[in-house]
Design a protein around this motif. Structure first.
Motif, PDB file in Angstrom:
ATOM      1  N   PRO A 149     -11.574  -3.307  -6.523  1.00  0.00           N
ATOM      2  CA  PRO A 149     -10.963  -2.630  -7.597  1.00  0.00           C
ATOM      3  C   PRO A 149     -11.754  -1.290  -7.801  1.00  0.00           C
ATOM      4  N   ALA A 150     -11.116  -0.145  -7.843  1.00  0.00           N
ATOM      5  CA  ALA A 150     -12.036   1.002  -8.005  1.00  0.00           C
ATOM      6  C   ALA A 150     -11.887   1.625  -9.444  1.00  0.00           C
ATOM      7  N   TYR A 165      -7.947   0.864  -5.049  1.00  0.00           N
ATOM      8  CA  TYR A 165      -8.770   0.013  -4.744  1.00  0.00           C
ATOM      9  C   TYR A 165      -9.561   0.458  -3.500  1.00  0.00           C
ATOM     10  N   ARG A 166     -10.549  -0.115  -2.956  1.00  0.00           N
ATOM     11  CA  ARG A 166     -11.279   0.035  -2.038  1.00  0.00           C
ATOM     12  C   ARG A 166     -11.513  -1.101  -0.897  1.00  0.00           C
ATOM     13  N   VAL A 167     -11.367  -0.931   0.457  1.00  0.00           N
ATOM     14  CA  VAL A 167     -11.084  -2.025   1.446  1.00  0.00           C
ATOM     15  C   VAL A 167     -11.713  -1.576   2.563  1.00  0.00           C
ATOM     16  N   GLY A 168     -12.664  -2.458   3.389  1.00  0.00           N
ATOM     17  CA  GLY A 168     -12.973  -2.216   4.621  1.00  0.00           C
ATOM     18  C   GLY A 168     -11.895  -2.150   5.592  1.00  0.00           C
ATOM     19  N   ILE A 169     -12.195  -1.547   6.852  1.00  0.00           N
ATOM     20  CA  ILE A 169     -11.156  -1.541   7.793  1.00  0.00           C
ATOM     21  C   ILE A 169     -10.927  -2.954   8.521  1.00  0.00           C
ATOM     22  N   GLY A 170     -11.856  -3.698   8.267  1.00  0.00           N
ATOM     23  CA  GLY A 170     -11.526  -5.195   8.797  1.00  0.00           C
ATOM     24  C   GLY A 170     -10.916  -5.905   7.846  1.00  0.00           C
ATOM     25  N   GLY A 171     -10.483  -5.497   6.777  1.00  0.00           N
ATOM     26  CA  GLY A 171      -9.443  -6.313   6.194  1.00  0.00           C
ATOM     27  C   GLY A 171     -10.245  -7.312   4.967  1.00  0.00           C
ATOM     28  N   VAL A 181       1.096  -1.328  -0.237  1.00  0.00           N
ATOM     29  CA  VAL A 181      -0.105   0.034   0.096  1.00  0.00           C
ATOM     30  C   VAL A 181       0.943   1.244  -0.051  1.00  0.00           C
ATOM     31  N   THR A 182       0.700   2.124  -0.975  1.00  0.00           N
ATOM     32  CA  THR A 182       1.453   3.504  -1.069  1.00  0.00           C
ATOM     33  C   THR A 182       0.624   4.576  -0.660  1.00  0.00           C
ATOM     34  N   SER A 183      -0.554   4.630  -0.760  1.00  0.00           N
ATOM     35  CA  SER A 183      -1.215   5.762  -0.388  1.00  0.00           C
ATOM     36  C   SER A 183      -2.586   5.509   0.359  1.00  0.00           C
ATOM     37  N   VAL A 184      -3.009   6.261   1.096  1.00  0.00           N
ATOM     38  CA  VAL A 184      -4.457   5.990   1.744  1.00  0.00           C
ATOM     39  C   VAL A 184      -5.214   6.984   2.174  1.00  0.00           C
ATOM     40  N   ALA A 185      -6.635   6.861   1.842  1.00  0.00           N
ATOM     41  CA  ALA A 185      -7.496   7.791   2.070  1.00  0.00           C
ATOM     42  C   ALA A 185      -8.832   7.323   2.623  1.00  0.00           C
ATOM     43  N   TRP A 186      -9.777   8.159   3.541  1.00  0.00           N
ATOM     44  CA  TRP A 186     -11.093   7.452   3.956  1.00  0.00           C
ATOM     45  C   TRP A 186     -12.128   7.842   2.976  1.00  0.00           C
ATOM     46  N   SER A 187     -12.637   6.675   2.420  1.00  0.00           N
ATOM     47  CA  SER A 187     -13.748   6.875   1.530  1.00  0.00           C
ATOM     48  C   SER A 187     -15.143   6.645   2.202  1.00  0.00           C
ATOM     49  N   GLY A 188     -14.959   6.474   3.387  1.00  0.00           N
ATOM     50  CA  GLY A 188     -16.265   6.113   4.245  1.00  0.00           C
ATOM     51  C   GLY A 188     -16.041   5.951   5.862  1.00  0.00           C
ATOM     52  N   LEU A 189     -17.016   5.788   6.542  1.00  0.00           N
ATOM     53  CA  LEU A 189     -16.623   5.859   7.946  1.00  0.00           C
ATOM     54  C   LEU A 189     -15.726   4.458   8.313  1.00  0.00           C
ATOM     55  N   THR A 190     -16.069   3.352   7.594  1.00  0.00           N
ATOM     56  CA  THR A 190     -15.385   2.188   7.942  1.00  0.00           C
ATOM     57  C   THR A 190     -14.661   1.651   6.629  1.00  0.00           C
ATOM     58  N   LEU A 211     -11.716   2.261   3.390  1.00  0.00           N
ATOM     59  CA  LEU A 211     -10.573   2.972   2.967  1.00  0.00           C
ATOM     60  C   LEU A 211     -10.409   3.013   1.300  1.00  0.00           C
ATOM     61  N   ALA A 212      -9.852   4.061   0.869  1.00  0.00           N
ATOM     62  CA  ALA A 212      -9.396   3.911  -0.518  1.00  0.00           C
ATOM     63  C   ALA A 212      -7.900   4.148  -0.695  1.00  0.00           C
ATOM     64  N   ILE A 213      -7.264   3.089  -1.395  1.00  0.00           N
ATOM     65  CA  ILE A 213      -5.595   2.833  -1.193  1.00  0.00           C
ATOM     66  C   ILE A 213      -5.445   2.624  -2.748  1.00  0.00           C
ATOM     67  N   LEU A 214      -3.997   3.219  -2.589  1.00  0.00           N
ATOM     68  CA  LEU A 214      -3.240   2.686  -4.104  1.00  0.00           C
ATOM     69  C   LEU A 214      -2.555   1.509  -3.671  1.00  0.00           C
ATOM     70  N   VAL A 215      -2.213   0.247  -4.245  1.00  0.00           N
ATOM     71  CA  VAL A 215      -1.587  -0.902  -4.073  1.00  0.00           C
ATOM     72  C   VAL A 215      -0.754  -1.167  -5.193  1.00  0.00           C
ATOM     73  N   GLN A 216       0.451  -1.547  -4.851  1.00  0.00           N
ATOM     74  CA  GLN A 216       1.572  -1.836  -5.879  1.00  0.00           C
ATOM     75  C   GLN A 216       1.972  -3.272  -5.688  1.00  0.00           C
ATOM     76  N   GLU A 217       2.495  -3.787  -6.734  1.00  0.00           N
ATOM     77  CA  GLU A 217       3.155  -5.200  -6.673  1.00  0.00           C
ATOM     78  C   GLU A 217       4.524  -4.917  -7.475  1.00  0.00           C
TER      79      GLU A 217
END
Length: 284
Positions: free
Chosen positions: A235-236, A224-230, A199-208, A210-216
């Protein structure tokens, strides 16, 4: 962008394109953005760039921006990354120093009025918080972050959680505040399990959420979007070479790309080019 109120980004204007620093943004020219109008040297609004009002619009070479929840004040990291500066977004105001550091990186202005900044220091990172007119205070480093470099920091919309990207990992913790709201600590910091990518960048798209940039590996990052529970990554929508991401509840994602272009996602999930700008941010 950008935001429930104005948002922001750094407008590159005629400044030569640089290389992204560890996956975050560019050393661009000043810029703020209002999604109704926008500010150009801080800079963006709905679908165009417009000069920002006030002294922050005259600062050269800023590296990042954060806007308060009401959209009337902004903070920036100065050209040499040693000061966080702030000012109201009007022509009658003056720029004032909010905090100082060694190598300031990521900014967030939370709904309580607290400005957060990451300072990269030898042997790791520290987190500083301050309110305009107040005294900066250090946030105790949780054990999970000891000796680690923080790449990005974002505070949740209601101000109760913080998300961090560090060493490719995504982490979320609970914010505890002193009664005067001028200082804070992070408790219960934990890693959000996703997959083996970084994960290289993170922001909150909702209360629970996250919007993230993911790199391999050496491949370009993807949003991508992902819940805080993992929960599983969602894909966004593909966008070419993003290096920074911004989000807010009910708003389209915004990214800046490796070539210094700001793109915002439409309600139909299409990416729309806004203009030459970097480091997008929504208010609060």
């Amino acid at each position: 962008p950008i935001g429930q109120h104005p948002g922001s980004a750094c407008h590159r204007a005629e400044v030569p394109t640089g290389l992204p620093d560890h996956g975050r943004g560019f050393a661009g020219d000043r810029a703020l953005v209002d999604r109704r109008d926008a500010f150009e040297n801080l800079a963006v609004g709905g679908d165009h760039l417009t000069p920002v009002a006030g002294p922050l619009g005259e600062l050269p070479g800023i590296h990042g921006v954060a806007v308060d929840r009401g959209g009337g004040r902004a903070a920036v990291i100065d050209a040499d990354r040693t000061r966080v500066l702030w000012a109201p977004l009007d022509n009658a105001s003056e720029v004032a120093e909010l905090a100082s550091g060694t190598a300031l990186w990521s900014l967030a202005w939370d709904r309580t009025g607290l400005v957060w900044a990451v300072d990269r220091v030898p042997g790791g990172s520290r987190i500083v918080v301050a309110t305009p007119g107040g005294t900066p205070a250090g946030v105790p480093v949780p054990p999970l972050l000891a000796g680690r470099e923080i790449v990005d920091l974002a505070v949740s919309p209601e101000g109760s959680r913080v998300a961090l990207a560090s060493g490719g990992d995504l982490m979320v913790g609970i914010i505890l505040r002193d009664p005067d709201q001028a200082t804070a600590s992070i408790e219960g910091l934990r890693q959000v399990q996703i997959d083996d990518r970084e994960v290289t960048s993170v922001a909150w798209s909702g209360l629970t959420e996250l919007a993230i940039l993911v790199q391999e590996g050496d491949e370009a990052a993807e949003p991508y979007r992902v819940g805080i529970g993992g929960s599983d990554l969602s894909p966004a929508g593909p966008v070419q070479n993003p290096v920074d991401i911004a989000a807010a509840p009910g708003e389209g994602l915004a990214v800046s790309t490796h070539d210094g272009t700001l793109r915002r996602q439409s309600p139909t999930l299409q990416w729309i080019d806004i203009g030459p700008a970097v480091s997008p941010a929504y208010p609060g």
